[in-house]
Design an enzyme around this catalytic site. Structure first.
Site, PDB file in Angstrom:
ATOM      1  CB  SER A  50     -49.310 -17.941   8.446  1.00  0.00           C
ATOM      2  OG  SER A  50     -49.867 -18.263   7.464  1.00  0.00           O
ATOM      3  CG  HIS A  51     -46.879 -21.432   6.231  1.00  0.00           C
ATOM      4  ND1 HIS A  51     -47.371 -19.828   6.156  1.00  0.00           N
ATOM      5  CD2 HIS A  51     -46.033 -21.555   6.121  1.00  0.00           C
ATOM      6  CE1 HIS A  51     -46.264 -18.881   6.503  1.00  0.00           C
ATOM      7  NE2 HIS A  51     -45.287 -20.480   6.208  1.00  0.00           N
TER       8      HIS A  51
ATOM      9  CG  ASP B 285     -53.305 -16.677   9.284  1.00  0.00           C
ATOM     10  OD1 ASP B 285     -52.540 -17.372   7.808  1.00  0.00           O
ATOM     11  OD2 ASP B 285     -52.880 -15.711   9.027  1.00  0.00           O
TER      12      ASP B 285
ATOM     13  CG  ASP C 130     -52.620 -15.211   6.341  1.00  0.00           C
ATOM     14  OD1 ASP C 130     -52.316 -15.979   5.351  1.00  0.00           O
ATOM     15  OD2 ASP C 130     -51.568 -14.344   6.056  1.00  0.00           O
ATOM     16  NE  ARG C 131     -48.973 -17.599   3.398  1.00  0.00           N
ATOM     17  CZ  ARG C 131     -46.898 -18.842   2.804  1.00  0.00           C
ATOM     18  NH1 ARG C 131     -47.020 -20.203   2.464  1.00  0.00           N
ATOM     19  NH2 ARG C 131     -46.049 -18.277   3.806  1.00  0.00           N
TER      20      ARG C 131
HETATM   21  C1  G1P Z   1     -43.145 -16.272   4.580  1.00  0.00           C
HETATM   22  C2  G1P Z   1     -43.779 -16.010   3.014  1.00  0.00           C
HETATM   23  C3  G1P Z   1     -43.664 -14.454   2.936  1.00  0.00           C
HETATM   24  C4  G1P Z   1     -44.872 -13.581   3.735  1.00  0.00           C
HETATM   25  C5  G1P Z   1     -44.775 -14.824   5.401  1.00  0.00           C
HETATM   26  C6  G1P Z   1     -45.879 -15.014   6.330  1.00  0.00           C
HETATM   27  O1  G1P Z   1     -42.362 -15.306   5.431  1.00  0.00           O
HETATM   28  O2  G1P Z   1     -41.955 -16.153   2.218  1.00  0.00           O
HETATM   29  O3  G1P Z   1     -43.645 -13.493   1.573  1.00  0.00           O
HETATM   30  O4  G1P Z   1     -44.735 -12.943   4.679  1.00  0.00           O
HETATM   31  O5  G1P Z   1     -43.953 -16.022   5.403  1.00  0.00           O
HETATM   32  O6  G1P Z   1     -46.775 -15.492   5.382  1.00  0.00           O
HETATM   33  P1  G1P Z   1     -40.537 -16.122   5.275  1.00  0.00           P
HETATM   34  O7  G1P Z   1     -40.304 -17.383   5.787  1.00  0.00           O
HETATM   35  O8  G1P Z   1     -39.798 -15.915   3.715  1.00  0.00           O
HETATM   36  O9  G1P Z   1     -39.740 -14.637   6.036  1.00  0.00           O
HETATM   37 ZN    ZN Z   2     -51.165 -17.723   6.942  1.00  0.00          ZN
END
Ligand code: G1P
Ligand code: ZN
Length: 543
Positions: free
Chosen positions: A113-114, A279, A281-282
């Site tokens: 992801s990020h 990816d 989605d954000r």
């Molecule tokens: C984090 C975000 C959550 C999101 C997830 C996946 O999870 O807080 O909202 O769904 O990434 O992108 P966390 O690291 O807080 O468990």
């Molecule tokens: Zn993502």
């Protein structure tokens, strides 16, 4: 091509977190690491014989090698077909759409992801179900259990498959179908939104900037915003996916997308700006001179979604993750919509969407989406905003101010304390958990605690129970603090503190967020003793 069975041993720590398994890339590249996890996933879903899967990732370092390993393992497991994005690319929402559209048995998404990418950064693998959504806890628990008792995995001895061109080839007895990663997704978007109205808005001089952050949405945003909607060349920046995301964090927030925020606060700001993550989605949305918090964005989208053709019939309901601000609750209450509060993580929205209980969902962590797929969707949120701007002919600032006047404003911020010693962080929360029953009625930084509890969720659709989802403290007047530990980090523990203040006094709708939130921020430290427990006097990241 021969199927070989490779002896292996369980590898510790292959427990999927909030969103699949995420580890350092070097860990994933270690002997048998990826293979073990994939074999465990296949076993957990009853094998892949005769099945069709979708496969793609965000293009980060190791994306392509991992895709080739997974193809060989799927072929060895007897899969009938794997649909792969060209160059092994697929944004998460596009993968979710393909899984659904082609009525497949699920898919594997390669992404952290990020989180940054590269040999010294992060990698991840996530299994999505036939409904297109992330595997629920019951399935990830099964995957984890399999990782603890593996003795071997099956893989085909074969060369890499050419994924550089759309078309169909075979690998052993399995069909590998390489597809354009953008086409189906773009068609889905064109069906949901009034592209003519957005095109007319842009043709009329409305300016926008989309920062793909060197990640997967570059090709999508170019095709849709520039190609289909007529935004001039250069409107989409950092549009070529890079294995290391240009050395940055592909996380669309004011910290990691600072140049975009600076642009929007400066004299040359376009009318609208947005960014998305690794990816896709954000999303982050900005107007001229204005950052829209993800929680506010969800509320504004919920209040205005009916302006887009795909949502003209109205919403079945809305859902937000527990730490997300309660701005959307106010829209739901005013419009008579059902409103659900779920644990953190998109997987908890799946049942509500499948059951037709909710249409729009969102998280404070820059995630918004709807029942068009079973993931959050960055570009979708951008297009819905553009559709609303095109329909109302208002600016982002005008829309937001009108929203606050109607519903009140939930000032909001999140403070992250990263790489804490895990035992220290847990001890701090254990201590607070034990004190929760004594907090109601007590006053911190001038605020009276109305309630304090640990959030647990009973899924209204399948009855499953999720315990220990974060500590929440609500104050009289609508303010709130939430504490929880991240489930996606790869180093130590990350404490997230979510801070919210509600204001409906028309004269106080335009405060600087740090001013509006000062008392609650002070209360958060007093209540949990963050400084005393961790020695940290300030968060590492504020969003
Ligand atoms: C984090 C975000 C959550 C999101 C997830 C996946 O999870 O807080 O909202 O769904 O990434 O992108 P966390 O690291 O807080 O468990
Ligand atoms: Zn993502």
């Amino acid at each position: 091509m021969e199927k070989i069975t490779v002896p292996t041993r369980p590898i510790e720590g292959q427990k999927p977190g909030t969103s699949g398994l995420r580890k350092k890339t070097s860990v994933f590249m270690g002997p048998h690491y990826l293979e073990n996890f994939i074999q465990a996933t296949f076993s957990a879903i009853g094998g892949v014989a005769g099945k069709t899967l979708v496969l793609g990732g965000d293009g980060r370092y190791f994306n392509n090698q991992a895709a080739q390993v997974i193809l060989r393992m799927a072929a060895a497991g007897g899969a009938a077909r794997v649909i792969v994005g060209q160059d092994a690319l697929l944004s998460t929402p596009a993968a979710s759409h393909l899984i659904r559209k082609r009525a497949t048995d699920g898919g594997l998404i390669l992404s952290a992801s990020h989180n940054p990418g590269g040999p010294d950064e992060d990698f991840g693998v996530k299994f999505n179900m036939p409904n297109g959504g992330p595997a629920p806890e019951e399935v990830t628990a099964r995957i984890y259990a399999e990782t603890t008792r593996l003795t071997c995995y099956d893989i085909l001895e074969a060369q890499d498959v050419d994924l550089s061109q759309p078309g169909t080839t075979t690998l052993g007895g399995m069909v590998v179908e390489v597809v354009d990663p953008v086409a189906d997704y773009a068609a889905l978007m064109a069906g949901l939104f009034d592209f003519d109205a957005i095109r007319a808005l842009i043709a009329g001089g409305f300016t926008l900037r989309f920062d793909a952050m060197h990640a997967v949405t570059g090709p999508y945003a170019r095709a849709i915003l520039q190609g289909m909607l007529g935004a001039p060349e250069g409107s989409v920046i950092n549009a070529v996916p890079q294995p290391d995301f240009g050395g940055g964090h592909p996380d669309p927030n004011p910290i990691w997308a600072k140049p975009l925020v600076d642009l929007m606060m400066g004299p040359d700001a376009p009318d609208f700006a947005a960014a998305s993550d690794g990816d896709g989605d954000r999303n982050m949305v900005l107007g001229r001179g204005l950052y829209v918090t993800p929680s506010d964005s969800l509320a504004v989208l919920a209040a205005n979604a009916h302006l887009a053709p795909g949502y003209a019939a109205g919403l079945k309901g809305v859902a937000r993750s527990m730490p997300t601000s309660r701005a959307v609750d106010r829209v739901a209450a005013a419009r008579g919509l059902r409103c659900y509060e779920t644990p953190t993580g998109w997987k908890f929205f799946g049942n509500l969407l499948d059951a037709g209980r909710a249409t729009l969902c969102g998280e404070e962590s820059a995630g918004t989406g709807s029942d068009h797929v079973r993931e959050k969707d960055g570009l979708w949120a951008v297009l819905l905003w553009l559709n609303i701007l095109a329909s109302t002919k208002l600016s982002v600032a005008q829309i937001l101010h009108a929203h606050w006047r109607e519903f009140g404003r939930n000032y909001y911020t999140r403070h992250d304390y990263e790489a804490l010693d895990a035992a220290t962080a847990e001890a701090m929360l254990d201590d607070l958990r034990a004190r929760l029953p004594n907090l109601p009625g007590r006053v911190f930084a001038g605020r009276t605690v109305a309630s304090a509890d640990e959030f647990a969720y009973d899924d209204p659709v399948d009855g499953s129970h999720s315990a220990a989802q974060g500590l929440r403290i609500a104050f009289e007047g609508g303010a709130r603090i939430v504490y929880r530990l991240s489930g996606t980090g790869t180093v130590g523990a990350t404490l997230r503190v979510y801070l919210e203040e509600f204001v409906d006094d028309p004269d106080r709708l335009d405060l600087a967020p740090e001013t509006a939130l000062a008392a609650i921020i002070a209360a958060a430290d007093q209540i949990a003793g963050i400084r005393a427990h961790t020695g940290r006097s300030a968060p590492d990241v504020t969003t």
